[in-house]
Design an enzyme around this catalytic site. Structure first.
Site, short mmCIF file in Angstrom:
data_model
loop_
_atom_site.label_atom_id
_atom_site.label_comp_id
_atom_site.label_asym_id
_atom_site.label_seq_id
_atom_site.Cartn_x
_atom_site.Cartn_y
_atom_site.Cartn_z
N GLY A 99 6.70 -39.97 2.40
CA GLY A 99 5.61 -40.67 2.16
C GLY A 99 5.01 -41.19 3.44
CB ALA A 115 3.01 -37.82 7.69
CB SER A 155 14.11 -41.38 -0.54
OG SER A 155 15.02 -42.57 -0.68
CB ILE A 206 8.32 -44.72 12.33
CG1 ILE A 206 9.32 -43.71 12.02
CG2 ILE A 206 8.33 -45.46 13.69
CD1 ILE A 206 10.82 -44.14 12.63
CE LYS A 238 -7.28 -46.14 20.79
NZ LYS A 238 -6.22 -45.28 20.60
N PRO A 272 -12.44 -44.30 27.89
CG PRO A 272 -14.76 -44.45 28.35
CD PRO A 272 -13.37 -44.31 29.13
#
Length: 516
Positions: free
Chosen positions: A13, A16, A43, A49, A82, A102
């Site tokens: 999952g 990604a 799982s 992360i 951003k 930029p």
């Protein structure tokens, strides 16, 4: 037709897996019983992360293609806008050392290259390159947003990407996939991967759901690389001889007050053995130290990060992540495609991780192979493209280090060693001493980092070049002057007109943006 690709099985999952599921399902799945189906197996025991908070402008198109409202994305993912990155202390480490990269290209980039004109006028013009050729750096410095509350979703006065909470983003995608796109979600542990006689993956074995078959498998299992490495043994190609950072220490920091400004750019501040990222979300800041453990200790790295965030982050707990810098030798083998961390990973200096996921998923979703015969050809194209992408990204990240004039620590001295610089980058840098970076310097039609990015970094870091000898017609000189004047006008206008970033985010959360 016996080899028709109908069932896509995604293993893993996180960002990604769920970006892949959403894009493939939105593009290829219909109510037709003969349509493509998508299953994602993850799982419950393996977390994500979950610290990658920067995106590219490509994410706007990805979200639009999936069908997610920008308003809901901002609200549910603790999202912010951003507009680029500010690099502090990278050139010489003095207090005034800083430049912007930029997201807007230079003014009139398709008509004229302002680089040489700026260099010739540098003595008469004190403006940094980014300020001279575009207004977006001024927006960032003033804390102004790239759009207004009246601007429709995914539109803007300036180009923009997002900062986001990666865990909340994965949840938004998961819920949308299951509820809106018909993706079959299975939470289970994989115990084995089964291959057919011809070496293709036929199915996976799970603890609770038994055998689950598929025609095309996406390995989104992260660093575990369950299929691309576990099944096919594709080796990992390290690049730690070029990019030295091998750890990241992440720390979430609260704002000192609720109405504190939210930065509309990533702040990357150089340190003795690496650099610190600082990303503003509406509810907190995400910070982290990317460093080389060969040039500092873990304890010293934590002390450096704590010193940077100050008292406001004293109570926060850090999370250490090992960086294995590099990529797979091959990315698509038979009917297995590596996406995300199983494909490769580099330090997040230019927020390329989510963008590479999007690039891989775009290829699969938009060119989903009809059968195995087509898949063999498409896999060759995919592998060639990603080999090129990784080489160029490694070079571009290294560019930030090789242009430094710092020699105060071993980390910076080691980064300018000729043996650590890729030959292709050496060659281009030699050319760029006399010719500004241009599209002709890059052969691939979909470059990850194109020539404007190289110009922003090179001129921002004071790359020693001499373009004064380059001939320029009177027409070009006059056009360049008009361009610089137009940038100055737009800079003053947009800074005055655009709302403060936090004010816009508050309004989006309260009222929402105009739907497209």
């Amino acid at each position: 037709m016996n080899n028709r690709i109908k069932h896509i099985l995604i293993v893993g999952g996180g960002s990604a897996g769920w970006i892949a599921a959403a894009r493939i399902a939105a593009k290829n799945c219909t109510d037709d019983p003969d349509s493509v189906s998508v299953t994602l197996v993850e799982s419950a025991a393996i977390g994500t992360i979950g610290v990658g908070e920067g995106t590219w402008p490509t994410m706007r198109n990805t979200l639009k293609k999936i069908g997610i409202s920008e308003t809901e994305f901002i609200r549910q993912c603790d999202g912010a806008f951003k507009q680029g990155a500010k690099f502090v202390g990278w050139t010489d480490g003095t207090p005034q050392d800083g430049y912007y990269h930029p997201l807007n290209p230079p003014h009139a980039a398709t008509q004229i290259d302002l680089s040489s004109h700026w260099m010739r006028a540098k003595n008469q013009n004190s403006l940094d390159f980014a300020d001279a050729v575009d207004f977006q750096a001024a927006l960032c410095e003033a804390g102004r947003a790239p759009k207004a509350i009246t601007t429709p979703e995914y539109g803007g006065m300036a180009n923009y990407a997002y900062h986001l909470d990666a865990v909340k983003f994965a949840k938004l995608l998961r819920d949308f996939c299951v509820e809106k796109l018909g993706v079959h979600h299975i939470v289970d542990d994989i115990t084995a991967v089964n291959q057919s006689e011809d070496g293709y993956i036929a199915s996976i074995e799970t603890k609770l759901h038994g055998t689950i078959g598929g025609d095309l498998f996406l390995d989104c299992s992260g660093f575990a690389a369950l299929m691309i490495e576990g099944v096919y043994g594709v080796p990992f190609v390290p690049c730690n001889d070029i990019l030295f950072a091998d750890h990241a220490l992440a720390l979430q920091v609260p704002y000192e007050r609720e109405d504190a400004p939210v930065a509309t750019h990533t702040i990357s501040t150089a340190q003795d053995a690496g650099w610190i990222w600082d990303i503003g979300l509406p509810t907190r800041r995400g910070t982290g130290y990317v460093y080389s453990s060969n040039h500092t200790s873990h304890d010293a790295a934590e002390a450096t990060l704590r010193r940077y965030v100050g008292a406001v982050g004293a109570e926060g707990s850090t999370r250490r992540i090992k960086i294995r810098a590099g990529h797979r030798e091959t990315f698509w083998v038979k009917n297995c495609v590596a996406v995300g961390l199983s494909n490769g990973f580099l330090e997040p200096l230019e927020a390329s991780a989510l963008m590479l996921i999007e690039t891989a998923v775009d290829f699969v979703a938009d060119r989903l192979p009809e059968n195995r015969e087509a898949m063999m050809i498409l896999s060759k194209q995919f592998n060639a493209a990603f080999t090129h992408h990784w080489e160029r990204i490694i070079e571009f990240l290294k560019l930030h280090y090789v242009l430094t004039k710092r020699n105060d620590t071993a980390f910076w001295r080691d980064n300018v060693r000729p043996s650590s610089i890729p030959e292709g980058l050496k060659e281009r840098l030699e050319l760029w001493r006399y010719h500004p970076p241009s599209a002709q310097d890059f052969s691939y039609h979909k470059e990850i980092f194109s020539w404007p990015s190289y110009q922003y970094v090179m001129h921002g870091m004071g790359f020693e070049a001499n373009y004064t000898a380059r001939s320029s017609s009177g027409h070009d000189e006059q056009f360049a002057k008009r361009c610089f004047a137009a940038v100055a006008q737009s800079r003053h206008r947009t800074v005055a007109e655009m709302p403060m970033h936090r004010d816009l985010l508050n309004k989006i959360n309260q009222y929402g943006l105009q739907a497209v």
